[in-house]
Design a protein around this motif. Sequence first.
Motif, short mmCIF file in Angstrom:
data_model
loop_
_atom_site.label_atom_id
_atom_site.label_comp_id
_atom_site.label_asym_id
_atom_site.label_seq_id
_atom_site.Cartn_x
_atom_site.Cartn_y
_atom_site.Cartn_z
N LYS A 152 69.00 57.70 -22.23
CA LYS A 152 67.82 57.36 -22.75
C LYS A 152 67.59 56.94 -24.41
CE LYS A 152 64.00 59.34 -21.27
NZ LYS A 152 62.97 60.17 -20.96
N ASN A 153 67.06 55.70 -24.54
CA ASN A 153 66.78 55.53 -25.89
C ASN A 153 65.78 56.29 -26.59
OD1 ASN A 153 66.83 52.49 -24.49
ND2 ASN A 153 67.96 52.34 -26.32
N LYS A 154 65.90 56.44 -27.91
CA LYS A 154 65.12 57.28 -28.63
C LYS A 154 63.56 56.49 -28.76
CE LYS A 154 67.81 59.90 -32.02
NZ LYS A 154 68.08 60.13 -33.44
N SER A 173 61.00 52.91 -27.34
CA SER A 173 60.91 51.75 -26.83
C SER A 173 59.66 50.86 -27.72
CB SER A 173 60.44 51.83 -25.35
OG SER A 173 61.24 52.38 -24.50
N PHE A 230 67.06 51.60 -29.77
CA PHE A 230 65.74 51.25 -29.10
C PHE A 230 65.81 49.96 -28.16
CE2 PHE A 230 65.68 48.41 -32.86
CZ PHE A 230 65.23 47.09 -32.18
N GLY A 289 62.15 54.62 -23.43
CA GLY A 289 62.55 55.64 -24.26
C GLY A 289 61.52 56.77 -24.35
#
Length: 271
Positions: free
Chosen positions: A2-4, A6, A33, A81
Amino acid sequence: MKNKLSIITINFNNKIGLRKTIESVISQTFNDFEYIIIDGGSSDESVEVIIENKNKINYWVSEKDNGVYHAMNKGIALANGKYLLFLNSGDFLYDSTVLEKIFMNEHKADFLCGRCAISRKGEVIHITNPPEIHTFQTYFKGSINHQSTFIKKEMFLRFGLYREDFRYNSDWEFWIRTIILNNCSTEKINEIVCEYNLEGISSTENNSEAYKKEIFDVCSQPILQKFIPDYEYWSNEQKSLAPLYWLKSKKILYIPVLFLYRFALYFSKKR
């Protein structure tokens, strides 16, 4: 993984603003992101602007929607995110290092509330300063800035999406629903996150009957009605005392006026 973050951009027939927004996002030194653009079926050259930058955009769509908050909810459904940032076309990140400065540290709060430069006709006229502690007073006839607030996606999963029957105040209603009524946590971020253009609809139409009706709809909830009348009362009291507060701030005027008041009070007792 998972991105930090979005970043979600909503756009409709604002190709110039969209280009500025996209440039501010893709120039960031921070890269953990994903970038999502939800276009409402623009008839100008917005789609061409998106296609020019498609290699830097993780997902985009251009199709008719039912308004700003419907478009935002579409973005939320696509986002992966931990935190979400809503940066509408025409708004832009303040500089190329702002995200790196914010996310160089880990954050646990449900809402990360940054500062925002408010502009009109290209000129910054005010920089917001979110509070350290959020109380109902923060949102009573006020708010925090949507474009400079990072929201955990978990908040939407737990408490629901933005109200799509609202045109202007669904983000404000969401703050009330989560931060005030459910005691979700906040963290103040001292960085200026973005510049926000005051020509947006929520700014230019905030005296319309529809805008006021949305505020009334939220405030009419029984739990809020337990204390809103008190806030209204003390707000009116503050307005009536405003001349006194102003006078007290001007010592050169306040001291002689106070002397005359006490002098008159003294002689009234002598009678």
